[in-house]
Write an enzyme that holds these catalytic residues in place. Structure first.
Site, PDB file in Angstrom:
ATOM      1  N   GLN A  12       0.850  -1.197   0.000  1.00 17.01           N
ATOM      2  CA  GLN A  12       0.000   0.000   0.000  1.00 17.01           C
ATOM      3  C   GLN A  12       0.882   1.242   0.000  1.00 17.01           C
ATOM      4  O   GLN A  12       1.772   1.371   0.852  1.00 17.01           O
ATOM      5  CB  GLN A  12      -0.911   0.010   1.237  1.00 17.01           C
ATOM      6  CG  GLN A  12      -1.877   1.179   1.216  1.00 17.01           C
ATOM      7  CD  GLN A  12      -2.829   1.194   2.401  1.00 17.01           C
ATOM      8  OE1 GLN A  12      -2.394   1.263   3.537  1.00 17.01           O
ATOM      9  NE2 GLN A  12      -4.119   1.143   2.129  1.00 17.01           N
ATOM     10  N   TYR A  62      -6.690  10.584   3.589  1.00 17.57           N
ATOM     11  CA  TYR A  62      -5.251  10.795   3.430  1.00 17.57           C
ATOM     12  C   TYR A  62      -5.124  11.782   2.261  1.00 17.57           C
ATOM     13  O   TYR A  62      -6.112  12.176   1.659  1.00 17.57           O
ATOM     14  CB  TYR A  62      -4.547   9.461   3.142  1.00 17.57           C
ATOM     15  CG  TYR A  62      -4.236   8.654   4.388  1.00 17.57           C
ATOM     16  CD1 TYR A  62      -5.200   8.453   5.383  1.00 17.57           C
ATOM     17  CD2 TYR A  62      -2.979   8.087   4.592  1.00 17.57           C
ATOM     18  CE1 TYR A  62      -4.928   7.730   6.525  1.00 17.57           C
ATOM     19  CE2 TYR A  62      -2.690   7.348   5.734  1.00 17.57           C
ATOM     20  CZ  TYR A  62      -3.666   7.174   6.693  1.00 17.57           C
ATOM     21  OH  TYR A  62      -3.379   6.458   7.831  1.00 17.57           O
ATOM     22  N   ARG A  74      -9.856  -7.267  10.029  1.00 22.40           N
ATOM     23  CA  ARG A  74      -9.868  -7.718  11.427  1.00 22.40           C
ATOM     24  C   ARG A  74     -10.045  -9.217  11.610  1.00 22.40           C
ATOM     25  O   ARG A  74      -9.409  -9.823  12.481  1.00 22.40           O
ATOM     26  CB  ARG A  74     -10.976  -6.969  12.179  1.00 22.40           C
ATOM     27  CG  ARG A  74     -10.630  -5.513  12.414  1.00 22.40           C
ATOM     28  CD  ARG A  74     -11.841  -4.720  12.817  1.00 22.40           C
ATOM     29  NE  ARG A  74     -12.800  -4.630  11.734  1.00 22.40           N
ATOM     30  CZ  ARG A  74     -13.982  -4.020  11.809  1.00 22.40           C
ATOM     31  NH1 ARG A  74     -14.350  -3.470  12.953  1.00 22.40           N
ATOM     32  NH2 ARG A  74     -14.783  -3.960  10.781  1.00 22.40           N
TER      33      ARG A  74
HETATM   34  C1  LIG Z   1      -5.616  -2.476  13.335  1.00 19.09           C
HETATM   35  C2  LIG Z   1      -6.012  -1.906  12.009  1.00 19.09           C
HETATM   36  C3  LIG Z   1      -5.082  -1.220  11.222  1.00 19.09           C
HETATM   37  C4  LIG Z   1      -5.447  -0.718   9.967  1.00 19.09           C
HETATM   38  N1  LIG Z   1      -4.500  -0.122   9.160  1.00 19.09           N
HETATM   39  C5  LIG Z   1      -4.829   0.263   7.897  1.00 19.09           C
HETATM   40  C6  LIG Z   1      -3.843   0.754   7.011  1.00 19.09           C
HETATM   41  O1  LIG Z   1      -2.651   0.798   7.314  1.00 19.09           O
HETATM   42  N2  LIG Z   1      -4.254   1.159   5.779  1.00 19.09           N
HETATM   43  C7  LIG Z   1      -5.568   1.092   5.391  1.00 19.09           C
HETATM   44  O2  LIG Z   1      -5.899   1.479   4.271  1.00 19.09           O
HETATM   45  N3  LIG Z   1      -6.520   0.601   6.215  1.00 19.09           N
HETATM   46  C8  LIG Z   1      -6.185   0.172   7.432  1.00 19.09           C
HETATM   47  N4  LIG Z   1      -7.128  -0.395   8.244  1.00 19.09           N
HETATM   48  C9  LIG Z   1      -8.501  -0.574   7.712  1.00 19.09           C
HETATM   49  C10 LIG Z   1      -8.657  -1.968   7.082  1.00 19.09           C
HETATM   50  O3  LIG Z   1      -7.841  -2.107   5.939  1.00 19.09           O
HETATM   51  C11 LIG Z   1     -10.107  -2.232   6.665  1.00 19.09           C
HETATM   52  O4  LIG Z   1     -10.426  -1.266   5.697  1.00 19.09           O
HETATM   53  C12 LIG Z   1     -11.108  -2.175   7.830  1.00 19.09           C
HETATM   54  O5  LIG Z   1     -10.596  -2.819   8.970  1.00 19.09           O
HETATM   55  C13 LIG Z   1     -12.437  -2.816   7.436  1.00 19.09           C
HETATM   56  O6  LIG Z   1     -12.262  -4.160   7.071  1.00 19.09           O
HETATM   57  P1  LIG Z   1     -12.642  -5.375   8.119  1.00 19.09           P
HETATM   58  O7  LIG Z   1     -14.073  -5.198   8.500  1.00 19.09           O
HETATM   59  O8  LIG Z   1     -12.412  -6.632   7.310  1.00 19.09           O
HETATM   60  O9  LIG Z   1     -11.737  -5.258   9.275  1.00 19.09           O
HETATM   61  C14 LIG Z   1      -6.785  -0.890   9.500  1.00 19.09           C
HETATM   62  C15 LIG Z   1      -7.706  -1.587  10.293  1.00 19.09           C
HETATM   63  C16 LIG Z   1      -7.330  -2.089  11.533  1.00 19.09           C
HETATM   64  C17 LIG Z   1      -8.349  -2.847  12.346  1.00 19.09           C
END
Ligand SMILES: Cc1cc2nc3c(=O)[nH]c(=O)nc-3n(C[C@H](O)[C@H](O)[C@H](O)COP(=O)(O)O)c2cc1C
Length: 407
Positions: A107, A177, A354
């Site tokens: 990314q 961002y 997650r």
């Molecule tokens: C601990 C954590 C760190 C994350 N870091 C990033 C990141 O570095 N870049 C990004 O685009 N999204 C980040 N996200 C968002 C996830 O990529 C994702 O969009 C979000 O968790 C929803 O997906 P999920 O329901 O499968 O968790 C992060 C999410 C979590 C929980």
């Protein structure tokens, strides 16, 4: 959940899928979740082991979370800078993913209004002058010559990804961002050709995309992580983001859009859904800020209960405007039925965050027993672990292997 097509079984779902010039062994992508395993901004064995766990656990491709295209673009300490000095370490990373049988994406982004002077050493930038209440930072209006530099840095970073052996890059055009902040009428008050109409507000993203493609050609797949809406009044909403997607898609250079929502500037729980962990957030702050979080945390972060496939309704809206690129469904995916629904709805790939932090081998478990649900309960305690080493609190700590940096 009701399954329309009885032929969609483990065998038919977990099939190879084409993503631009590459083929994933199955349609499951580990979404970027900042790792906290590169304390010196370098690849470590702990970082490799963390990602290798997802590949061994059955996914098609993992995403190395947020790599900054420049020092000014850092969002948090310990992020990897996508420059040639880091190629050697990054190569170790991609080789390990390939050896384990999967693919690797990186990314790439610039934090813009999400950045802080404490981390970057310079005042953050935004499309227009803006005070970020979450970080208590004043952002300057970015100049066109700085934007020109950033376009080159995106292309340079993409070239570093190629030389490091990545199969894909994910351009971070989401979460307010820098690039996505241009889409937002709330943050973009510019009067030049980068402000005003949606065409103008998409211009910077389009120019970055074309600069990246010109540099890397077909050497890797290009994914755009795009905000559908961010839950902030007057900011990004579907009526315009579907247009943004159409404009970017028309360039013909996007292989897939990973559709996201929410932002890191305000109302953060809009992206995550589930429990709003005020104590977790307060623990990351000191003094008056800690008290402030306790008193006003819920108001700042928002409260949004978890819902299965919570991004699906919004993501559907993009199916009519995006004609060339594939769409990746994200948001609360943690059962086999969710993946089947995504495929049935016309999303050939899914991204999972997650639920894979909770169970890196969730996909293998699904293959063994597709009726069993994932274990993630969306408590969001992982959200605040990003300030140290990203982890699910129910997991054994992954960071048992060395965090000593590779060159
Ligand atoms: C601990 C954590 C760190 C994350 N870091 C990033 C990141 O570095 N870049 C990004 O685009 N999204 C980040 N996200 C968002 C996830 O990529 C994702 O969009 C979000 O968790 C929803 O997906 P999920 O329901 O499968 O968790 C992060 C999410 C979590 C929980």
């Amino acid at each position: 959940m009701y399954r329309k097509d009885k032929n969609l079984t483990v065998e038919t779902i977990f099939q190879p899928v084409q993503l631009g010039p590459i083929t994933l062994r199955n349609p499951i992508i580990k979404a970027a979740t900042s790792e906290g395993r590169s304390p010196e901004g370098k690849v470590t064995q702990a970082l490799i082991d963390f990602h290798r766990g997802f590949i061994v656990g059955g996914i098609g491709m993992t995403t190395l979370a947020y790599c900054a295209i420049s020092k000014e673009g850092f969002a948090a300490p310990g992020e990897i800078l996508m420059i040639k000095e880091n190629i050697q370490g990054l190569r170790k990373f991609t080789e390990a993913m390939h050896e384990a049988g999967g693919k690797a994406s990186a990314q790439l982004g610039h934090a813009g209004p999400v950045a802080t002077k404490k981390i970057t050493g310079v005042r953050p930038v935004a499309p227009s002058r803006f005070f970020n209440l979450t970080s208590m930072q004043l952002c300057s209006a970015i100049t066109q010559s700085e934007m020109k530099q950033i376009k080159i840095q995106f292309a340079d970073a993409a070239e570093v990804a190629v030389k490091s052996g990545f199969d894909a890059i994910e351009l971070h055009f989401g979460h307010l961002y820098l690039v996505s902040s241009f889409f937002s009428p709330w943050l973009n008050k510019r009067t030049d050709e980068y402000g005003g109409s949606i065409e103008n507000r998409t211009r910077f993203a389009k120019e970055i995309l074309l600069a990246v493609k010109e540099r890397v050609q077909n050497q890797l797949a290009i994914i755009v992580k795009l905000s559908m809406d961010d839950g902030i009044k007057g900011s990004i909403w579907l009526e315009e983001s579907t247009e943004t997607a159409r404009i970017l898609d028309e360039t013909g250079v996007v292989d897939a859009f990973e559709l996201t929502m929410g932002s890191s500037v305000s109302n953060q729980m809009y992206l995550f859904r589930g429990e709003t962990d005020i104590d977790g957030m307060a623990a990351t702050q000191k003094g008056m800020m800690k008290l402030g979080v306790k008193w006003f945390g819920k108001r700042i972060l928002g409260e949004y209960p978890y819902r299965d496939l919570y991004m699906l309704e919004s993501a559907r809206q993009f199916q009519t405007t995006v004609k060339n690129a594939k769409l990746i469904l994200l948001g609360g995916i943690n059962t086999f039925e969710h993946i089947v629904t995504a495929v049935e709805e016309g999303f050939p790939m899914v991204a999972i965050g997650r639920a894979l932090l909770r169970e890196p081998d969730m996909i293998q478990k699904m293959k063994d027993n597709p009726t069993k649900s994932g274990l993630c309960i969306h408590c969001n305690k992982c959200m605040f672990s990003v300030y140290s080493t990203t982890n699910c609190i129910f997991m054994k700590n992954y960071a048992t292997t060395t965090q000593v940096a590779f060159v």
